[in-house]
Enzyme design. Sequence first.
Site, PDB file in Angstrom:
ATOM      1  N   GLU A  46       3.277   5.673  -3.129  1.00 59.78           N
ATOM      2  CA  GLU A  46       4.190   6.004  -2.029  1.00 59.78           C
ATOM      3  C   GLU A  46       5.590   6.258  -2.573  1.00 59.78           C
ATOM      4  OE1 GLU A  46       2.334   3.082   1.456  1.00 59.78           O
ATOM      5  OE2 GLU A  46       4.303   2.648   0.625  1.00 59.78           O
ATOM      6  N   LYS A  57       5.531  -6.476  -5.521  1.00 52.78           N
ATOM      7  CA  LYS A  57       6.284  -5.230  -5.423  1.00 52.78           C
ATOM      8  C   LYS A  57       7.374  -5.103  -6.486  1.00 52.78           C
ATOM      9  CE  LYS A  57       3.502  -4.485  -2.177  1.00 52.78           C
ATOM     10  NZ  LYS A  57       2.326  -3.661  -2.458  1.00 52.78           N
ATOM     11  N   ARG A 105      -3.888   9.346  14.862  1.00 56.20           N
ATOM     12  CA  ARG A 105      -4.569   8.059  15.043  1.00 56.20           C
ATOM     13  C   ARG A 105      -4.653   7.763  16.539  1.00 56.20           C
ATOM     14  NH1 ARG A 105      -2.766   3.760  10.370  1.00 56.20           N
ATOM     15  NH2 ARG A 105      -2.517   5.284   8.682  1.00 56.20           N
ATOM     16  N   LYS A 146       1.673   3.919  10.877  1.00 54.21           N
ATOM     17  CA  LYS A 146       1.595   5.371  10.910  1.00 54.21           C
ATOM     18  C   LYS A 146       0.833   5.813  12.157  1.00 54.21           C
ATOM     19  CE  LYS A 146       1.557   5.353   5.905  1.00 54.21           C
ATOM     20  NZ  LYS A 146       0.669   5.145   4.758  1.00 54.21           N
ATOM     21  N   GLU A 159      17.585  -3.289  -3.763  1.00 53.76           N
ATOM     22  CA  GLU A 159      17.773  -1.886  -4.137  1.00 53.76           C
ATOM     23  C   GLU A 159      18.701  -1.158  -3.167  1.00 53.76           C
ATOM     24  OE1 GLU A 159      13.604   0.125  -2.631  1.00 53.76           O
ATOM     25  OE2 GLU A 159      13.632  -0.704  -4.636  1.00 53.76           O
ATOM     26  N   LYS A 160      19.273  -0.088  -3.674  1.00 52.82           N
ATOM     27  CA  LYS A 160      20.156   0.726  -2.849  1.00 52.82           C
ATOM     28  C   LYS A 160      19.379   1.245  -1.647  1.00 52.82           C
ATOM     29  CE  LYS A 160      23.556   4.411  -3.026  1.00 52.82           C
ATOM     30  NZ  LYS A 160      24.545   3.474  -2.397  1.00 52.82           N
ATOM     31  N   ARG A 209      -6.048   0.862  -2.596  1.00 52.61           N
ATOM     32  CA  ARG A 209      -7.246   0.959  -1.751  1.00 52.61           C
ATOM     33  C   ARG A 209      -7.427   2.410  -1.268  1.00 52.61           C
ATOM     34  NH1 ARG A 209      -2.844  -0.543   1.382  1.00 52.61           N
ATOM     35  NH2 ARG A 209      -2.464   0.958   3.063  1.00 52.61           N
TER      36      ARG A 209
END
Length: 448
Positions: free
Chosen positions: A275, A116, A336, A237, A200-201, A292
């Site tokens: 994203e 990442k 879902r 999700k 990161e912030k 993917r």
Amino acid sequence: MLKKVLIANRGEIALRIIRTCREMGIETVAVYSTADRDSLPVKFADEAVCIGPPPSAKSYLHIPSIIAAAEVTGADAIHPGYGFLSENADFARVCDDHDLTFIGPRAETIAQMGDKSVAKETMREAGVPVVPGSDGAVGTVEDGKRAALEAGYPVMIKASAGGGGRGMRMARDEGEFEKLFVAAGTEAENAFGDGRLYIEKFVEEPRHIEIQLVGDGQGTVVHFGERECSIQRRHQKLLEEAPSPIMDADLRERMGQAAIAGALEVNYRGAGTVEFLVDKNGDFYFMEMNTRIQVEHPVTEEVTGTDLIEWQLRVADGETITSGGRTPEGWSIECRINAEDPFRNFSPSPGTITAFHSPKGRGVRCDTHVFSGYSVPPTYDSMIAKLIVREDDRPRAIAKMLRALDEFIIEGVKTTVPFHQQLLKDPRFIAGDFDTKFLESFELKAEG
Ligand code: MV4
């Protein structure tokens, strides 16, 4: 052209891939664990090979068995679906070594986006907006503190090897930084064998919006608009939609072009998703890239009139992209349906489905591998169906989804259907006024 594709997956996505292969005249090979012996992918594929016992490590994640199944059946390509081996760079490399086409990006791209902090640096170089923070992974607590002070508290401490919310901590001030940094590093080391962290912030109350794209690995990347994915619970999700309620043509164009620029930086081949976190001001920041096909790809298919699995097969086969992406028309929502009890903290509810009837009608799509008498194994994830609707606008899509949910008959296991019925009637959801924290305060009412 590809002649025979082995599907290294199970459940609804295995069926979804078999369907497109059939339509394209491509033969299919299903692989299955003994838990899935009586499943529809096994029935509907041209051939099926048992690859081991139920535990994923001994079947759907067991690379030698899958490669052997491809060799004995003479498959020339492997589609990994989502989950399992879909973002495993070693697997993509082993496929290459056996002259099997991996239906996805090059192994190198998977590895690059899987780290990442490397992914973030790659995007920054391509001019994609990223959250202010450290330049890549930080070596020491001191370097971490320096990066945190510069970004400004509160900050996120993230694992380079993580993703999807694993190995992540939020630090409110310098006083608590060190203990959280050490905890995140230990957790990442234990979970991934890689304790590297970046800083990161913290973006307050962000929305999660992602851009679908397809690249041909030959200099062309096109996008298919966004999906709104802020309705999540513990990084899972539950409902996705396209377009996003906050989107306008200008923001879509800027996010789409940013995603394309990032993908071109690695000469991306395959279907992929960039994203973004989107803050209150409508500023967006790169979060992660998924290499993917995703669970929620159908909402994009519905509003763009595209078969994304077909695109995956075409670009994997070396086809170039000659026409642009598509602008979304109308509205699509996906719920879902999991074999989980939403009234008991979404605890898994495996077992035999004694009666099953899926919703139907104009603009209703149900992607599922379930039938009456199907047993939901306790071994794999609990998703048993995706209910997808398409309509002209968001209010109609919500009304159609409520109608469709009412038609569902699923007996024998608990499901997330009642959760969705309440969510779709929530005033804030209806107004499109939600962020990634929404479900934390959403109160499910007891069933009356
Ligand atoms: C963040 C964030 C706020 N600020 N990064 C969670 C999953 C992983 N992909 C990144 N995540 C987040 N990163 C900064 N700098 C908030 C989250 C986050 C989140 C993001 C998307 C969807 C749901 C989420 C739930 C909690 C936290």
